[in-house]
Design a protein around this motif. Structure first.
Motif, PDB file in Angstrom:
ATOM      1  N   ILE A 193       0.839  -1.203   0.000  1.00 43.77           N
ATOM      2  CA  ILE A 193       0.000   0.000   0.000  1.00 43.77           C
ATOM      3  C   ILE A 193       0.871   1.250   0.000  1.00 43.77           C
ATOM      4  O   ILE A 193       0.580   2.230  -0.706  1.00 43.77           O
ATOM      5  CB  ILE A 193      -0.941  -0.015   1.218  1.00 43.77           C
ATOM      6  N   ALA A 194       1.961   1.245   0.775  1.00 46.68           N
ATOM      7  CA  ALA A 194       2.846   2.417   0.808  1.00 46.68           C
ATOM      8  C   ALA A 194       3.432   2.684  -0.571  1.00 46.68           C
ATOM      9  O   ALA A 194       3.493   3.835  -1.027  1.00 46.68           O
ATOM     10  CB  ALA A 194       3.954   2.202   1.836  1.00 46.68           C
ATOM     11  N   GLU A 195       3.859   1.635  -1.265  1.00 53.43           N
ATOM     12  CA  GLU A 195       4.407   1.812  -2.603  1.00 53.43           C
ATOM     13  C   GLU A 195       3.341   2.304  -3.576  1.00 53.43           C
ATOM     14  O   GLU A 195       3.603   3.164  -4.425  1.00 53.43           O
ATOM     15  CB  GLU A 195       5.008   0.501  -3.101  1.00 53.43           C
ATOM     16  N   GLY A 196       2.119   1.776  -3.467  1.00 54.12           N
ATOM     17  CA  GLY A 196       1.043   2.236  -4.347  1.00 54.12           C
ATOM     18  C   GLY A 196       0.681   3.688  -4.102  1.00 54.12           C
ATOM     19  O   GLY A 196       0.452   4.454  -5.051  1.00 54.12           O
ATOM     20  N   GLN A 197       0.612   4.098  -2.836  1.00 52.92           N
ATOM     21  CA  GLN A 197       0.313   5.502  -2.531  1.00 52.92           C
ATOM     22  C   GLN A 197       1.432   6.418  -3.013  1.00 52.92           C
ATOM     23  O   GLN A 197       1.174   7.529  -3.498  1.00 52.92           O
ATOM     24  CB  GLN A 197       0.101   5.673  -1.025  1.00 52.92           C
ATOM     25  N   ALA A 198       2.675   5.959  -2.893  1.00 54.70           N
ATOM     26  CA  ALA A 198       3.793   6.762  -3.405  1.00 54.70           C
ATOM     27  C   ALA A 198       3.682   6.928  -4.913  1.00 54.70           C
ATOM     28  O   ALA A 198       3.976   8.005  -5.454  1.00 54.70           O
ATOM     29  CB  ALA A 198       5.120   6.105  -3.034  1.00 54.70           C
ATOM     30  N   ARG A 199       3.244   5.886  -5.594  1.00 56.36           N
ATOM     31  CA  ARG A 199       3.080   5.980  -7.045  1.00 56.36           C
ATOM     32  C   ARG A 199       2.006   7.002  -7.407  1.00 56.36           C
ATOM     33  O   ARG A 199       2.135   7.743  -8.386  1.00 56.36           O
ATOM     34  CB  ARG A 199       2.739   4.601  -7.602  1.00 56.36           C
ATOM     35  N   VAL A 200       0.923   7.068  -6.630  1.00 48.33           N
ATOM     36  CA  VAL A 200      -0.121   8.070  -6.880  1.00 48.33           C
ATOM     37  C   VAL A 200       0.439   9.472  -6.692  1.00 48.33           C
ATOM     38  O   VAL A 200       0.081  10.401  -7.428  1.00 48.33           O
ATOM     39  CB  VAL A 200      -1.330   7.820  -5.948  1.00 48.33           C
TER      40      VAL A 200
END
Length: 437
Positions: free
Chosen positions: A381-388
Motif C-alpha cells: 500500500i505504501a508503494e502504491g500511494q507513493a506511485r499516486v
C-alpha cells in the motif's frame, strides 16, 4: 566463476557482419583476379618470347649472328628447358629473378645439335600486376567501408526501432495502460520488429485483462465481506466481558483491517486514484505525524522544504513504514527529513532479499526474520500511494559495521521516500498548512 560478457549494440553487430562479409568477398575476388591476370600476362609473355626465338633461329640457321640477346648453348639455360630442346622440342620456362621480376626463357633446337635460347625480364608485366594489386586493394577497402556504412545505416534503423519498442515495453511494465509498442515503433518498413511489437501488445492486453479481472474479483470479495465483518464487530460488542470476548473482538478488528487494506490495494491497482494536492512544510508535517503515530521514534529535520503533495496519502505512507519498522524491526526507529527525501530506519535484521530484489508483494512478508504476522500489504500500500503521489519508494539494508559476521546479517532496514519536484496532477494547490497542536 563469473563469466565475462561483452555487450554490444545490434547496429555494430550488423556493421561488423557486413564489413566482414565484404572483406572476405573482396579478398577472394582480388586473389582470383590477381591470379588470372598474372597467368594471362605470363602466357602472353611465353608466346611472344617463343615467337621471337623462332625468328632469331631462322637468322642463325641462315648464317647470321644471334640478335636481341639470344645465345647459342647458353650455360645459364635452365636444365629442364635444355633437355627439352636437345630432344628436338621447343619450349619456354619461367623463373623468378632475384629482384622478384619474372624471367621468361624460350629455347629451340638448331640443325647442328645446338640450342638457341632467349630470355628477358618482363618488368612491364610485373609493373602491371603491381598496379592491378594496388587497384584491388583500394577497391577492397572501398567495398569494406561502403559495407560498414551500409551496416551502420541498416543496423541503426533496426536499433532505433528496437529501442523504441523497449522503451514502450518499459512504460507498459511500469503500469501505463495506454502505451502500445506497435505505435511507438512506427515507421514505413515492416519487419520482424513489428511482429515483436504486436506480440508484446497482445501479451500486455492479456495481462491487463487478467489483472483487471483479478482486481475486480478481489475488490468484490472485500466489498462483500465488509457487511458481515461489520455485523461481526457489532455482535462482539454485545458479548459479556471476558477473555473470549476480547479474542473475538481482536480477530474481528484484524479481519476488518485486512478487508480495508485489500480494498485499498484494489483501488490503487485500478490506476484511477488521483492525489488532492496541498502545499505542505514537509519537515513540520512529518515531525507531527511521527510524534502522533510513534512517540518513541526520533525525528531529525536536516533541511525543510515546501512540497505539493496529498497529506492524507503521505500520512498513510508514513504510518505503514513506521508500523512495518515496529512490527519487524527493532528500536530505535529514526526518521530523517532532508529536503524532499524522507528516510525511515530501524535497527532490526533488515529487509528480506526477495523484497530488495523484487519490491513489496502482497500476502508475502518475506523471511522469518521479519515475518510471522501480517499479510504483506503494508509496504504494498505504501508503494502504491507513493506511485499516486508521483514519488519513489526504495528499500535497502544497512551493512553491519566492521563487515558482515553472518550471511544475510544487517544493521537495520531503511525505507526512503523520494517526493517529486513537480506535482503529479493539476487538481489544485492551496496555501501552506500550519498544523496546530
Amino acid at each position: 566463476m563469473r563469466r565475462f560478457t561483452l555487450r554490444t549494440g545490434i547496429r555494430w553487430k550488423i556493421t561488423l557482419a557486413i564489413a566482414a562479409v565484404g572483406a572476405l568477398v573482396a579478398v577472394a575476388l582480388s586473389l582470383v583476379v590477381h591470379s588470372a591476370a598474372r597467368v594471362s600476362m605470363l602466357e602472353s609473355a611465353r608466346e611472344a618470347q617463343l615467337a621471337n626465338v623462332n625468328v632469331i633461329a631462322r637468322f642463325v640457321e641462315a648464317g647470321r649472328k644471334p640478335v636481341l640477346g639470344a645465345k647459342v648453348n647458353d650455360p645459364e639455360l635452365p636444365a629442364a628447358l635444355r633437355e627439352k630442346a636437345r630432344s628436338g622440342r621447343r619450349g619456354t620456362y619461367i623463373q623468378e629473378s632475384r629482384k622478384g621480376v619474372p624471367e621468361v626463357w624460350a629455347a629451340v633446337p638448331l640443325g647442328n645439335g645446338q640450342v638457341l635460347s632467349l630470355h628477358n625480364e618482363f618488368k612491364e608485366s610485373a609493373n602491371m600486376v603491381r598496379d592491378l594489386d594496388r587497384a584491388l586493394v583500394v577497391g577492397s577497402i572501398s567495398v569494406v567501408v561502403a559495407g560498414a556504412a551500409l551496416g551502420v545505416l541498416i543496423g541503426g534503423q533496426i536499433s532505433r526501432r528496437l529501442r523504441k519498442a523497449a522503451a514502450a515495453a518499459q512504460r507498459v511494465a511500469h503500469g501505463d495502460p495506454d502505451v502500445r509498442v506497435r505505435d511507438a515503433v512506427g515507421g514505413v518498413v515492416r519487419d520482424e520488429t513489428d511482429d515483436l511489437a504486436r506480440a508484446v501488445d497482445a501479451m500486455a492486453d492479456a495481462l491487463q485483462q487478467r489483472l483487471e479481472a483479478e482486481r475486480r474479483v478481489t475488490a468484490d470479495i472485500a466489498h462483500e465481506l465488509r457487511t458481515p465483518v461489520t455485523g461481526l464487530l457489532t455482535a462482539a460488542e454485545l458479548l459479556p466481558p471476558g477473555r473470549p470476548t476480547e479474542l473475538v473482538r481482536d480477530r474481528a478488528q484484524a479481519m476488518r483491517a485486512l478487508v480495508e487494506d485489500v480494498l485499498e490495494v484494489a483501488r490503487l491497482d485500478s490506476t484511477s486514484e488521483r492525489a488532492e494536492l496541498q502545499d505542505v512544510a514537509l519537515g513540520e508535517f512529518v515531525s507531527r505525524r511521527v510524534t502522533a503515530l510513534m512517540p518513541e521514534a526520533s525525528v531529525r529535520v536536516v533541511a525543510d522544504e515546501i512540497v505539493s503533495t496529498d497529506p492524507r496519502r503521505l500520512e498513510r505512507i508514513l504510518g505503514n513504514l513506521l508500523a512495518n519498522a515496529a512490527r519487524y524491526g527493532q528500536p530505535p526507529v529514526q526518521v530523517d527529513i532532508e529536503g524532499r527525501v524522507v528516510r525511515v530506519r530501524d535497527h532490526g535484521p533488515g529487509f528480506p532479499e526477495a523484497l530488495l530484489r523484487e519490491g513489496p508483494s502482497r500476502f508475502r512478508t518475506g523471511s522469518t526474520d521479519r515475518a510471522g504476522v501480517g499479510h504483506g500489504l503494508g509496504l504494498t500500500i505504501a508503494e502504491g500511494q507513493a506511485r499516486v503521489l508521483g514519488a519513489r519508494l526504495t528499500f535497502r539494508n544497512v551493512a553491519v559495521p566492521g563487515g558482515v559476521d553472518r550471511e544475510g546479517a544487517a544493521a537495520g532496514a531503511v525505507a526512503v521516500l523520494w517526493l517529486p519536484e513537480q506535482a503529479p496532477t493539476a487538481t489544485g494547490s492551496f496555501p501552506i498548512i500550519k498544523l496546530s497542536e
